[in-house]
Design a protein around this motif. Structure first.
Motif, mmCIF file in Angstrom:
data_model
loop_
_atom_site.group_PDB
_atom_site.id
_atom_site.type_symbol
_atom_site.label_atom_id
_atom_site.label_comp_id
_atom_site.label_asym_id
_atom_site.label_seq_id
_atom_site.Cartn_x
_atom_site.Cartn_y
_atom_site.Cartn_z
ATOM 1 N N HIS A 1 0.714 -1.609 0.168
ATOM 2 C CA HIS A 1 -0.575 0.220 -0.181
ATOM 3 C C HIS A 1 0.897 0.905 0.220
ATOM 4 O O HIS A 1 0.486 2.336 -0.797
ATOM 5 C CB HIS A 1 -1.070 0.138 0.940
ATOM 6 N N ARG B 1 0.318 4.108 -2.989
ATOM 7 C CA ARG B 1 -0.208 5.562 -2.646
ATOM 8 C C ARG B 1 1.008 6.488 -2.979
ATOM 9 O O ARG B 1 0.210 7.666 -4.478
ATOM 10 C CB ARG B 1 0.053 5.347 -1.577
ATOM 11 N N ARG C 1 -7.836 2.042 -2.383
ATOM 12 C CA ARG C 1 -7.860 3.049 -1.112
ATOM 13 C C ARG C 1 -7.876 4.307 -0.802
ATOM 14 O O ARG C 1 -6.231 4.879 -0.769
ATOM 15 C CB ARG C 1 -6.389 2.497 -0.364
ATOM 16 N N ASP D 1 -7.690 4.233 4.909
ATOM 17 C CA ASP D 1 -5.873 3.148 5.340
ATOM 18 C C ASP D 1 -6.641 2.959 7.033
ATOM 19 O O ASP D 1 -6.336 2.574 7.681
ATOM 20 C CB ASP D 1 -4.586 4.105 5.528
#
Length: 410
Positions: free
Chosen positions: A23, A27, A325, A334
């Protein structure tokens, strides 16, 4: 001196086995390179932002599942021809025809009719686990609860004997385990599993033609009102798709959801205090886990996506795990929040023709399972290491040892 462009590696299966979804990398890519030219495998465009993933999903005329298939690996032309008959690897109008046939077995009415059966399965699985808990034993949540549930349901859908569930489990593991040497030591293992599953589908079809029943196999084998029906190859490929997709997604959402609740005990407490949150919790689990991380498309013409010029023939890969996300769409993305509302996640696909056929069934299975766990268990504790699947395609858990503590009245 010119600054070098950052390199984002997001398809290495070792990365996922070690730590789950990357993640932090997703991001960074959403912020700096949402449509990113990833080198190797061959070169492809990695699409990580929600808006762009949805755009690709809803425009099959621009981004084809059929041209070079929907799964990430490259496939030789002779093998590709057979797989292009599978619904997963088709575009409209062929996909539309196939989907209208198989929808017969997946109407809300047909799925809702399974509710009592699914409840019985969950009560048996959780009841057996509770009995072992009272004897002071720990269990493997994956093998003893999360995996059997969808397998029992698939057997019910197919009208197959329950004792066949272990075979279906084994075939499914081998078919999705191409990057995990524990499941597939050699590509021939996956090919052999597919051959055995095709043969099994053939036998099922022969039995149902002789002995029709009220099950999905019988419905799929009958011509529709317009005379449309599945060919032999199409039927075999659909049974393969159902056996894998209907098994892996629910199993890994259940396991990943349970892990999320271990990691966020306050959310388990919220559900115990207010079970009416469960429908929202199930969608949050699917968003959080995103059991299927990515699919591949092929650009059919020159186009623009996320500020990048995509050329006809380019490989384009959408990452649902990243899109789910995206802070442009989800508040505190998150944060695991069992009361999240709204929750427009794309854990069942980004819309368009390939939205998950079994989404209603998966939600039903997960809702009944977690309701049964909440009704039966006061706490569930993780007692050892979680072993993840070595795969960038399926966000899977192979083992998760737990100790259950039933309610005093359970």
């Amino acid at each position: 001196m010119a600054l070098l462009e950052p390199v984002y590696e997001i398809v290495d299966p070792d990365l996922y086995e070690r730590g789950g979804m990357p993640h932090d990398r997703f991001r960074a890519m959403r912020e700096r390179a949402p449509v990113y030219r990833h080198h190797g495998h061959p070169d492809f465009w990695a699409v990580t932002r929600y808006e762009d993933v949805v755009h690709v999903s809803r425009h099959p005329e621009l981004f084809s599942s059929h041209e070079r298939l929907a799964l990430f690996p490259e496939v030789e032309p002779e093998a590709r021809a057979l797989q292009q008959m599978m619904m997963l690897n088709q575009d409209p109008p062929d996909h539309t025809r196939k989907r209208s046939i198989v929808n017969r077995g997946f109407t809300p009415r047909a799925i809702n009719a399974l509710t009592d059966h699914i409840r019985d399965i969950c009560q048996d699985l959780v009841g057996e686990a509770a009995g072992r808990a009272r004897a002071g034993e720990e269990i493997d949540f994956v093998h003893e609860i999360a995996a059997p549930l969808p397998l029992y349901v698939i057997c019910e859908l197919l009208g197959a004997p329950v004792e066949d569930r272990d075979k279906i489990f084994d075939w499914s593991n081998k078919l999705i385990g191409g990057d995990d040497p524990e499941l597939q030591s050699d590509p021939e293992v996956g090919a052999q599993a597919a051959t055995e599953l095709y043969s099994y589908a053939n036998e099922l079809a022969a039995r149902r033609r002789e002995d029709p029943r009220d099950d999905i196999v019988t419905r799929l084998l009958r011509p529709g009102p317009d005379g449309s029906e599945l060919s032999g190859n199409e039927f075999e490929l659909f049974i393969l798709l159902l056996s894998v997709a209907g098994n892996e997604t629910t199993r890994n959402a259940a396991s990943g959801g349970m892990l999320a609740l271990f990691e966020h005990p306050d959310q388990w407490a919220r559900l115990l205090a207010d079970p009416s949150l469960l429908p929202r919790a199930v969608d949050e689990i699917v968003r959080w886990v995103t059991p299927v991380n990515m699919f591949r498309r092929t650009a059919m013409q020159d186009t623009e996506l996320g500020g990048q010029e995509i050329a006809a023939g380019d490989k384009v890969v959408v990452f649902y795990g990243s899109a789910n996300r995206d802070g442009e769409v989800f508040t505190d993305p998150d944060t695991f929040d069992v009361g999240r509302d709204p929750n427009p996640h794309i854990g069942f696909g980004g819309g368009g023709p390939h939205f998950c056929l079994g989404a209603h069934l998966a939600r039903l299975e997960l809702t009944v399972l977690f309701q049964t766990l909440l009704d039966t268990m006061s706490t569930i504790k993780l007692t050892g290491n979680v072993r993840r699947l070595r795969s960038s395609f399926i966000n899977g858990i192979k083992e998760m040892p737990v100790r259950l503590e039933p309610h005093s009245h359970g």
